[in-house]
Design a protein around this motif. Sequence first.
Motif, PDB file in Angstrom:
ATOM      1  N   HIS A 127       0.814  -1.215   0.000  1.00 54.62           N
ATOM      2  CA  HIS A 127       0.000   0.000   0.000  1.00 54.62           C
ATOM      3  C   HIS A 127       0.851   1.270   0.000  1.00 54.62           C
ATOM      4  N   GLY A 128       2.180   1.125  -0.148  1.00 61.13           N
ATOM      5  CA  GLY A 128       3.060   2.284  -0.212  1.00 61.13           C
ATOM      6  C   GLY A 128       3.459   2.781   1.165  1.00 61.13           C
ATOM      7  N   THR A 129       3.900   4.054   1.212  1.00 61.45           N
ATOM      8  CA  THR A 129       4.349   4.660   2.465  1.00 61.45           C
ATOM      9  C   THR A 129       3.994   6.137   2.485  1.00 61.45           C
ATOM     10  N   VAL A 130       3.600   6.631   3.660  1.00 60.63           N
ATOM     11  CA  VAL A 130       3.281   8.058   3.787  1.00 60.63           C
ATOM     12  C   VAL A 130       4.530   8.919   3.779  1.00 60.63           C
ATOM     13  N   HIS A 131       5.694   8.312   3.867  1.00 59.03           N
ATOM     14  CA  HIS A 131       6.935   9.076   3.988  1.00 59.03           C
ATOM     15  C   HIS A 131       7.563   9.428   2.638  1.00 59.03           C
ATOM     16  N   HIS A 132       6.877   9.098   1.546  1.00 62.22           N
ATOM     17  CA  HIS A 132       7.375   9.444   0.216  1.00 62.22           C
ATOM     18  C   HIS A 132       6.284  10.216  -0.515  1.00 62.22           C
ATOM     19  N   LEU A 133       6.612  11.431  -0.962  1.00 58.06           N
ATOM     20  CA  LEU A 133       5.656  12.289  -1.657  1.00 58.06           C
ATOM     21  C   LEU A 133       6.007  12.382  -3.132  1.00 58.06           C
ATOM     22  N   CYS A 134       4.967  12.381  -3.977  1.00 58.05           N
ATOM     23  CA  CYS A 134       5.152  12.483  -5.428  1.00 58.05           C
ATOM     24  C   CYS A 134       4.257  13.595  -5.966  1.00 58.05           C
ATOM     25  N   CYS A 135       4.757  14.321  -6.946  1.00 56.70           N
ATOM     26  CA  CYS A 135       3.941  15.326  -7.617  1.00 56.70           C
ATOM     27  C   CYS A 135       3.031  14.648  -8.634  1.00 56.70           C
ATOM     28  N   THR A 136       1.786  15.120  -8.703  1.00 58.64           N
ATOM     29  CA  THR A 136       0.834  14.556  -9.666  1.00 58.64           C
ATOM     30  C   THR A 136       0.980  15.187 -11.050  1.00 58.64           C
ATOM     31  N   GLU A 137       1.857  16.200 -11.177  1.00 57.18           N
ATOM     32  CA  GLU A 137       1.980  16.922 -12.446  1.00 57.18           C
ATOM     33  C   GLU A 137       3.362  16.799 -13.082  1.00 57.18           C
ATOM     34  N   CYS A 138       4.403  16.536 -12.259  1.00 51.17           N
ATOM     35  CA  CYS A 138       5.765  16.486 -12.799  1.00 51.17           C
ATOM     36  C   CYS A 138       6.531  15.372 -12.096  1.00 51.17           C
ATOM     37  N   PRO A 139       7.770  15.081 -12.504  1.00 50.46           N
ATOM     38  CA  PRO A 139       8.498  13.941 -11.924  1.00 50.46           C
ATOM     39  C   PRO A 139       9.013  14.163 -10.491  1.00 50.46           C
ATOM     40  N   HIS A 140       8.802  15.352  -9.911  1.00 50.25           N
ATOM     41  CA  HIS A 140       9.361  15.628  -8.584  1.00 50.25           C
ATOM     42  C   HIS A 140       8.833  14.655  -7.532  1.00 50.25           C
ATOM     43  N   GLU A 141       9.748  14.161  -6.685  1.00 52.87           N
ATOM     44  CA  GLU A 141       9.386  13.315  -5.551  1.00 52.87           C
ATOM     45  C   GLU A 141      10.404  13.517  -4.451  1.00 52.87           C
ATOM     46  N   ARG A 142       9.981  13.258  -3.216  1.00 50.08           N
ATOM     47  CA  ARG A 142      10.913  13.415  -2.102  1.00 50.08           C
ATOM     48  C   ARG A 142      10.432  12.628  -0.902  1.00 50.08           C
ATOM     49  N   ASP A 143      11.381  12.289  -0.034  1.00 50.73           N
ATOM     50  CA  ASP A 143      11.068  11.616   1.214  1.00 50.73           C
ATOM     51  C   ASP A 143      10.896  12.649   2.320  1.00 50.73           C
ATOM     52  N   VAL A 144       9.970  12.377   3.236  1.00 54.34           N
ATOM     53  CA  VAL A 144       9.753  13.251   4.390  1.00 54.34           C
ATOM     54  C   VAL A 144       9.672  12.384   5.643  1.00 54.34           C
ATOM     55  N   ALA A 145      10.213  12.903   6.743  1.00 53.35           N
ATOM     56  CA  ALA A 145      10.136  12.172   8.005  1.00 53.35           C
ATOM     57  C   ALA A 145       8.711  12.198   8.545  1.00 53.35           C
ATOM     58  N   ASP A 146       8.030  13.340   8.363  1.00 52.79           N
ATOM     59  CA  ASP A 146       6.629  13.479   8.781  1.00 52.79           C
ATOM     60  C   ASP A 146       6.054  14.669   8.029  1.00 52.79           C
TER      61      ASP A 146
END
Length: 260
Positions: A127-146
């Motif tokens: 089901h994935g992880t809440v600690h990884h964010l992805c943009c719905t419009e471009c390739p940007h993604e990043r990890d976040v602690a919270d």
Amino acid sequence: MNQDTTLDAVAGLLAEAQRILIITGAGISADSGLPTYRGIGGLYHERLTGEGLTIEQALSGEMMARRPDICWRYIAELESNCRGAGPNAAHRLIAALEQEKSALWVLTQNVDGLHRAAGSQKLIEIHGTVHHLCCTECPHERDVADFTGLDIPPACPVCGGLLRPDVVLFGEMLPEQGIQRLERVLAAGVDLVLSIGTTSVFPYIAGPVWWARQEGIPSVEINPGDSEVSGLVTHRLRLGAAEAMGKLWARLHPDAPAGH
């Protein structure tokens, strides 16, 4: 069969097995202080949101597309209930057991990242992880602690589009890569299937237990309550995950210090 006898039997199966599939749900994180999801006393048990929606409606792919503010509100609520939690004994002992086996895989429904934090490497976060964010419009993604400091809903710093966690929302397809990995694990063969802390309501979570039953492979459920697979497994332990794994570890390592 009484509990001690069952614990002895399951410990024997764990000692002999080299290829193991462990399936986990919200119950394994309960000992880390996280609420279960839909079970009795769970975060959304018999509760509608402030908008009069079921949580399945609020946390759906459709709502993310139509009203991301509503969807993100409840994603953030889930994340805040997980914030600050660390792996418990069950997570740590599963990771330690992986080091002793030729192939121990964890298939988890949890998005809290605690298996990974405990050191599990052969991990299918279906089901994935809440600690990884992805943009719905471009390739940007990043990890976040919270989610501390995030606007809700957050905007992409690159293009201004909507950011979303890399999780499977209701009504969305499961990640093909995760499904294929699970299929490869089963195709390679396993000696034992453990289901820990999950109600097993999803077919892809109950499926490996059904498969084990058909193949004559032993299976174990660790769950204080009943689930969709309780009548299918060869051994049942009506215990919480941390207590059960601690008792099993002690049987497997009688000379090891308590509280690994």
